[in-house]
Motif scaffolding. Structure first.
Motif, PDB file in Angstrom:
ATOM      1  N   GLY A 186       0.793  -1.221   0.000  1.00 16.83           N
ATOM      2  CA  GLY A 186       0.000   0.000   0.000  1.00 16.83           C
ATOM      3  C   GLY A 186       0.821   1.265   0.000  1.00 16.83           C
ATOM      4  N   ALA A 187       0.522   2.185  -0.928  1.00 16.13           N
ATOM      5  CA  ALA A 187       1.332   3.395  -1.094  1.00 16.13           C
ATOM      6  C   ALA A 187       0.668   4.671  -0.609  1.00 16.13           C
ATOM      7  CB  ALA A 187       1.703   3.550  -2.570  1.00 16.13           C
ATOM      8  N   ALA A 188      -0.572   4.607  -0.122  1.00 16.58           N
ATOM      9  CA  ALA A 188      -1.259   5.837   0.282  1.00 16.58           C
ATOM     10  C   ALA A 188      -0.504   6.577   1.382  1.00 16.58           C
ATOM     11  CB  ALA A 188      -2.685   5.521   0.731  1.00 16.58           C
ATOM     12  N   GLY A 189       0.078   5.837   2.327  1.00 19.66           N
ATOM     13  CA  GLY A 189       0.817   6.449   3.420  1.00 19.66           C
ATOM     14  C   GLY A 189       2.148   7.038   3.021  1.00 19.66           C
ATOM     15  N   LEU A 190       2.560   6.851   1.775  1.00 17.81           N
ATOM     16  CA  LEU A 190       3.805   7.422   1.271  1.00 17.81           C
ATOM     17  C   LEU A 190       3.584   8.755   0.571  1.00 17.81           C
ATOM     18  CD1 LEU A 190       5.272   4.103  -0.119  1.00 17.81           C
ATOM     19  CD2 LEU A 190       6.100   5.332   1.891  1.00 17.81           C
ATOM     20  N   ALA A 191       2.318   9.182   0.440  1.00 20.70           N
ATOM     21  CA  ALA A 191       2.011  10.470  -0.187  1.00 20.70           C
ATOM     22  C   ALA A 191       2.516  11.615   0.684  1.00 20.70           C
ATOM     23  CB  ALA A 191       0.507  10.595  -0.407  1.00 20.70           C
ATOM     24  N   VAL A 192       2.890  12.706   0.057  1.00 20.24           N
ATOM     25  CA  VAL A 192       3.429  13.857   0.780  1.00 20.24           C
ATOM     26  C   VAL A 192       2.316  14.553   1.554  1.00 20.24           C
ATOM     27  CG1 VAL A 192       4.587  16.088   0.544  1.00 20.24           C
ATOM     28  CG2 VAL A 192       5.274  14.163  -0.899  1.00 20.24           C
ATOM     29  N   THR A 193       2.527  14.742   2.852  1.00 20.75           N
ATOM     30  CA  THR A 193       1.603  15.438   3.731  1.00 20.75           C
ATOM     31  C   THR A 193       2.398  16.353   4.651  1.00 20.75           C
ATOM     32  OG1 THR A 193       1.696  13.761   5.481  1.00 20.75           O
ATOM     33  CG2 THR A 193       0.034  13.448   3.732  1.00 20.75           C
ATOM     34  N   PRO A 194       1.748  17.358   5.271  1.00 24.65           N
ATOM     35  CA  PRO A 194       2.487  18.256   6.167  1.00 24.65           C
ATOM     36  C   PRO A 194       3.172  17.538   7.325  1.00 24.65           C
ATOM     37  CG  PRO A 194       0.383  19.220   5.574  1.00 24.65           C
ATOM     38  CD  PRO A 194       0.375  17.821   5.044  1.00 24.65           C
ATOM     39  N   LYS A 195       2.576  16.455   7.838  1.00 24.05           N
ATOM     40  CA  LYS A 195       3.178  15.752   8.966  1.00 24.05           C
ATOM     41  C   LYS A 195       4.398  14.931   8.570  1.00 24.05           C
ATOM     42  CE  LYS A 195      -0.722  15.425  12.137  1.00 24.05           C
ATOM     43  NZ  LYS A 195      -1.542  14.532  12.995  1.00 24.05           N
ATOM     44  N   GLN A 196       4.507  14.568   7.292  1.00 24.75           N
ATOM     45  CA  GLN A 196       5.649  13.832   6.759  1.00 24.75           C
ATOM     46  C   GLN A 196       5.900  12.510   7.485  1.00 24.75           C
ATOM     47  OE1 GLN A 196       9.006  16.064   5.398  1.00 24.75           O
ATOM     48  NE2 GLN A 196       7.959  18.024   5.634  1.00 24.75           N
ATOM     49  N   HIS A 197       4.832  11.849   7.877  1.00 24.26           N
ATOM     50  CA  HIS A 197       4.927  10.523   8.493  1.00 24.26           C
ATOM     51  C   HIS A 197       4.824   9.469   7.382  1.00 24.26           C
ATOM     52  CE1 HIS A 197       4.631  12.589  12.225  1.00 24.26           C
ATOM     53  NE2 HIS A 197       4.290  11.548  12.947  1.00 24.26           N
ATOM     54  N   PHE A 198       5.832   9.407   6.537  1.00 32.04           N
ATOM     55  CA  PHE A 198       5.781   8.538   5.376  1.00 32.04           C
ATOM     56  C   PHE A 198       6.027   7.086   5.763  1.00 32.04           C
ATOM     57  CE2 PHE A 198       7.863  12.532   3.631  1.00 32.04           C
ATOM     58  CZ  PHE A 198       6.659  13.111   3.261  1.00 32.04           C
ATOM     59  N   ALA A 199       5.112   6.211   5.324  1.00 30.26           N
ATOM     60  CA  ALA A 199       5.267   4.777   5.562  1.00 30.26           C
ATOM     61  C   ALA A 199       4.299   4.033   4.661  1.00 30.26           C
ATOM     62  CB  ALA A 199       4.994   4.430   7.025  1.00 30.26           C
ATOM     63  N   PRO A 200       4.616   2.791   4.308  1.00 32.15           N
ATOM     64  CA  PRO A 200       3.622   1.971   3.601  1.00 32.15           C
ATOM     65  C   PRO A 200       2.362   1.826   4.448  1.00 32.15           C
ATOM     66  CG  PRO A 200       5.794   0.944   3.556  1.00 32.15           C
ATOM     67  CD  PRO A 200       5.887   2.077   4.515  1.00 32.15           C
ATOM     68  N   ASP A 201       1.257   1.544   3.779  1.00 28.68           N
ATOM     69  CA  ASP A 201      -0.011   1.416   4.510  1.00 28.68           C
ATOM     70  C   ASP A 201       0.009   0.259   5.498  1.00 28.68           C
ATOM     71  OD1 ASP A 201      -0.766   3.446   2.821  1.00 28.68           O
ATOM     72  OD2 ASP A 201      -1.938   2.153   1.490  1.00 28.68           O
ATOM     73  N   ALA A 202       0.622  -0.846   5.109  1.00 24.23           N
ATOM     74  CA  ALA A 202       0.642  -2.042   5.956  1.00 24.23           C
ATOM     75  C   ALA A 202       2.046  -2.624   5.990  1.00 24.23           C
ATOM     76  CB  ALA A 202      -0.335  -3.089   5.417  1.00 24.23           C
ATOM     77  N   THR A 203       2.453  -3.077   7.167  1.00 20.91           N
ATOM     78  CA  THR A 203       3.735  -3.768   7.299  1.00 20.91           C
ATOM     79  C   THR A 203       3.550  -5.028   8.132  1.00 20.91           C
ATOM     80  OG1 THR A 203       4.364  -2.537   9.298  1.00 20.91           O
ATOM     81  CG2 THR A 203       5.104  -1.640   7.201  1.00 20.91           C
ATOM     82  N   LEU A 204       4.419  -5.978   7.870  1.00 18.33           N
ATOM     83  CA  LEU A 204       4.490  -7.219   8.642  1.00 18.33           C
ATOM     84  C   LEU A 204       5.955  -7.484   8.912  1.00 18.33           C
ATOM     85  CD1 LEU A 204       2.931  -9.765   9.713  1.00 18.33           C
ATOM     86  CD2 LEU A 204       3.471 -10.825   7.517  1.00 18.33           C
TER      87      LEU A 204
END
Length: 342
Positions: A186-204
């Protein structure tokens, strides 16, 4: 009186810091800093903090501070560390995550090698009364030899992953992580946002330790619900620890122990526990300020180890192999994840 300040007043955690000072006797919140005057004034008026700055460097220069809470996005962590060290600030409590990828991790690690400032990462859950009680039980041997830890959160690795990693370490503080194997989606969490908490949507992530135990970490929508059907992603942090004599389990809303076949369980008020946990987190920093031997359990070195596991998770997912913590971090991980998952 220990003089304290907050940099960055947006979000619930800044309010959590301020509310925690109502539970403490040794320290006082004497100043705040934020770039936006309107937010600064709203927060200052709410919590009775008269001294306010729109420039944290001016705060450092003009106020004689003992401890500063850093409630800012990860991309400015290091510059604040460096400015605080230069200004002679004795201690910082810093919001998680410590970093986002290999480059800032390495820069902070290099800073830590020579810095004199005391830094702890704000994993206040470690000090919540029920979590702390369970941690003491496990460390005292109540469930016997630890064999497996299962931890999860339904927010991504940047938002809550380091919380859950720290929970694993809290129940097994003397074990050394050896090998990390990870997968992401999942790439939605890698989008640029002001908080810059970049991460894949799901991890294991699976972690093996030098004492023979292993741990499983799930972050994102692949993690289980704590409150069934509750779609709020932030309310599902949990950890369960299994040993040769039983297990303990903690979530944001309840707990359970099974020791030698005797089962106990109950609920707790997360919000009330969190204020007490935040106060105890800060009190532990006061202890370290007053006694060099009373090193904060959530010190910078411990946080660097946790974040190294995050980096190895991403590297494992990208390169389809396991890694040890000794393996050098791979640069450009976030860009590589965007390319792979985008």
């Amino acid at each position: 009186m220990i003089r304290c300040a907050i940099i960055g007043v947006s979000g619930g955690r800044a309010r959590g810091h301020a509310e925690a000072y109502q539970q403490m006797q040794r320290g006082a919140l004497v100043a705040i800093a934020a770039r936006q005057q309107e937010k600064l004034d709203t927060f200052g008026n709410q919590f009775g903090v008269v001294t306010r700055y729109t420039d944290y460097r001016e705060l450092f220069a003009r106020e004689k501070l003992d401890l500063v809470h850093v409630n800012t996005p990860p991309n400015v962590r290091l510059e604040i560390f460096q400015a605080a060290e230069e200004a002679g600030i004795p201690a910082l409590i810093v919001e998680k995550p410590l970093a986002i990828e290999a480059e800032d991790y390495l820069a902070i690690r290099d800073f830590a090698r020579t810095a004199k400032i005391k830094i702890a990462i704000n994993h206040q859950l470690h000090f919540q009364p029920r979590r702390a009680q369970l941690q003491r039980l496990v460390q005292a041997g109540a469930i016997g030899e630890i064999r497996f830890i299962d931890a999860s959160a339904r927010m991504n690795m940047a938002y809550q992953g380091t919380h859950t990693l720290q929970a694993i370490a809290a129940f097994m503080p003397h074990a050394k992580p050896m090998q990390i194997l990870g997968q992401v989606a999942g790439a939605a969490g890698l989008a640029v946002t002001p908080k810059q908490h970049f991460a894949p949507d799901a991890t294991l992530t699976t972690i093996t330790f030098d004492n023979g135990a292993s741990a499983l970490l799930r972050c994102g929508p692949n993690a289980p619900f704590v409150l069934p059907g509750d779609e709020r992603s932030h309310v599902h942090k949990r950890v369960a620890v299994y040993g040769s004599r039983g297990h303990v389990a903690w979530s944001m809303w309840g707990w359970e122990t099974n020791i030698d076949g005797v089962v106990e369980r109950g609920d707790h008020d997360y919000v009330a526990e969190d204020i007490l946990g935040q106060a105890a987190m800060t009190e532990a920093m006061f202890d370290w300020l007053e006694d060099e031997a009373a090193v904060h359990p959530l010190n910078l070195d411990a946080a660097l180890q946790d974040f190294n596991i995050v980096l190895k998770t991403y590297m494992s997912a990208l390169n389809h192999r396991s890694y040890s913590l000794a393996d050098p971090p791979q640069p450009g991980l976030i860009a590589a994840l965007r390319q792979m998952l985008g």
